[in-house]
Scaffold this motif. Structure first.
Motif, mmCIF file in Angstrom:
data_model
loop_
_atom_site.group_PDB
_atom_site.id
_atom_site.type_symbol
_atom_site.label_atom_id
_atom_site.label_comp_id
_atom_site.label_asym_id
_atom_site.label_seq_id
_atom_site.Cartn_x
_atom_site.Cartn_y
_atom_site.Cartn_z
ATOM 1 N N THR A 151 -1.202 4.186 -8.501
ATOM 2 C CA THR A 151 -2.251 3.166 -8.457
ATOM 3 C C THR A 151 -1.908 1.955 -9.321
ATOM 4 O O THR A 151 -2.490 0.880 -9.142
ATOM 5 C CB THR A 151 -3.605 3.746 -8.896
ATOM 6 N N PRO B 209 -2.459 -0.254 -3.954
ATOM 7 C CA PRO B 209 -3.553 0.608 -3.482
ATOM 8 C C PRO B 209 -3.011 1.875 -2.812
ATOM 9 O O PRO B 209 -1.988 1.842 -2.123
ATOM 10 C CB PRO B 209 -4.284 -0.277 -2.472
ATOM 11 N N LEU C 141 -7.835 -2.692 6.941
ATOM 12 C CA LEU C 141 -6.969 -3.342 5.967
ATOM 13 C C LEU C 141 -6.622 -4.732 6.476
ATOM 14 O O LEU C 141 -6.164 -4.884 7.608
ATOM 15 C CB LEU C 141 -5.680 -2.543 5.764
ATOM 16 N N GLY D 289 0.827 -1.193 0.000
ATOM 17 C CA GLY D 289 0.000 0.000 0.000
ATOM 18 C C GLY D 289 0.864 1.245 0.000
ATOM 19 O O GLY D 289 2.025 1.219 0.435
ATOM 20 N N TYR E 108 -3.787 5.313 -0.424
ATOM 21 C CA TYR E 108 -4.615 5.919 0.618
ATOM 22 C C TYR E 108 -4.094 7.334 0.846
ATOM 23 O O TYR E 108 -2.931 7.530 1.194
ATOM 24 C CB TYR E 108 -4.547 5.085 1.905
ATOM 25 N N GLY F 268 -9.249 5.096 -8.438
ATOM 26 C CA GLY F 268 -9.315 4.091 -7.385
ATOM 27 C C GLY F 268 -8.564 4.461 -6.122
ATOM 28 O O GLY F 268 -8.330 3.606 -5.257
ATOM 29 N N VAL F 269 -8.176 5.721 -5.988
ATOM 30 C CA VAL F 269 -7.495 6.193 -4.783
ATOM 31 C C VAL F 269 -8.512 6.308 -3.649
ATOM 32 O O VAL F 269 -9.604 6.851 -3.836
ATOM 33 C CB VAL F 269 -6.824 7.561 -5.033
ATOM 34 N N VAL F 270 -8.166 5.807 -2.475
ATOM 35 C CA VAL F 270 -9.038 5.931 -1.302
ATOM 36 C C VAL F 270 -8.702 7.251 -0.615
ATOM 37 O O VAL F 270 -7.615 7.418 -0.045
ATOM 38 C CB VAL F 270 -8.836 4.752 -0.330
#
Length: 294
Positions: free
Chosen positions: A105, A109, A154, A75, A111, A143-145
């Motif tokens: 990305t 993932p 997680l 991540g 954040y 798709g970035v949180v």
């Protein structure tokens, strides 16, 4: 003649420092932090980047992306201030931010918690218009949180939260004390920490480590201070963007009451466009299973 020699020497020293600063701004160090905790059931690796401020390491940040890819993170954690606002050069341009997010990305993932520059896009709509909405839409499409006052789980042993601090917490201080953070501030915005999991917290300012650890953050990741701009051995960082001088926690890792905070030196600059003995930093965070050191 003595004064002339002194003037020439001073000019040469100044030119040397400017050249060194230019070199540092164009390069970065990959540094590592390892935290061991009984809450962690299996080893994890993340990378943490903060305060890019539209800087680029190679075309389209190719060198930065290659360095991140080489770490094989599960991540990528962003601590805010990817762009520049409040300058004639910046004004919230999202092009470099968007290009980097797209590259990130493709690796793992992502954040992303806001810093004071993202917050400025949100609250100063008369100046920046729809820039903040554009940032959120771009992040969602990639798709970035976006961790804007949000805590997500997680795996089975980790949680990561991100807080958007109110602008009052970023005001210029000089010799004043920081604005106190109300005891309920983090709980009201994030809810309770995930106590059974190792709780990560992305908070852009490192001034509120006390509130972070009492909320329940096992590791707080912060930035904002750019390492103190100029670092002097034995004294640390000279000045923060909030005009504090020789603040002990401008950069580095700190432990109190079994909780940790890591303050990244960041990857860019803006208004004070200098770095001396303060190389930009990409921080690799290893979270390892085991008993914490006593």
């Amino acid at each position: 003649m003595m004064w002339k020699a002194l003037a020439v020497g001073t000019a040469a020293a100044g030119a040397g420092l400017l050249l060194r600063s230019a070199y540092e701004k164009g390069h970065f160090l990959v540094e590592e932090l390892t935290i061991v905790s009984p809450k962690i059931q299996e080893n994890h690796t993340f990378v943490f980047l903060t305060d890019l401020h539209d800087n680029e390491f190679g075309p389209r940040n190719r060198k930065l992306l290659e360095a991140i890819q080489a770490e094989k993170p599960e991540g990528i954690l962003i601590g805010g201030d990817m762009m520049v606002t409040k300058t004639k050069q910046g004004m919230g341009n999202l092009e470099i931010t968007g290009t980097l997010l797209k590259g990130l990305t493709a690796i793992a993932p992502v954040y992303y918690a806001p810093g004071n520059h993202e917050t400025r896009l949100e609250v100063e709509k008369e100046t920046y218009g729809s820039k903040y909405r554009q940032l959120l839409e771009m992040a969602k499409a990639l798709g970035v949180v976006m961790l804007v006052n949000k805590n997500v789980l997680l795996d089975r042993d980790l949680a990561v939260a991100g807080i958007r601090l109110s602008p009052v917490f970023y005001q210029k201080l000089l010799w004043k004390k920081p604005v106190p953070m109300p005891e309920s501030y983090l709980n009201c915005r994030l809810g309770d920490a995930a106590e059974e999991r190792f709780q990560l917290l992305l908070m852009h300012s490192p001034l509120y480590f006390h509130a972070c650890r009492h909320w329940g953050a096992d590791l707080t990741l912060a930035g904002h201070f750019h390492g103190g701009t100029i670092r002097i051995p034995g004294l640390g960082g000279v000045m923060t963007p909030q005009y504090q001088f020789f603040l002990p926690w401008c950069a580095g890792s700190f432990e109190q009451e079994g909780k940790w905070m890591a303050v990244g030196r960041g990857l860019g600059t803006h208004s004070i466009n200098i770095r001396l003995n303060d190389m930009p930093q990409l921080l690799v965070v290893h979270l390892n299973a085991g008993a914490a050191a006593s």
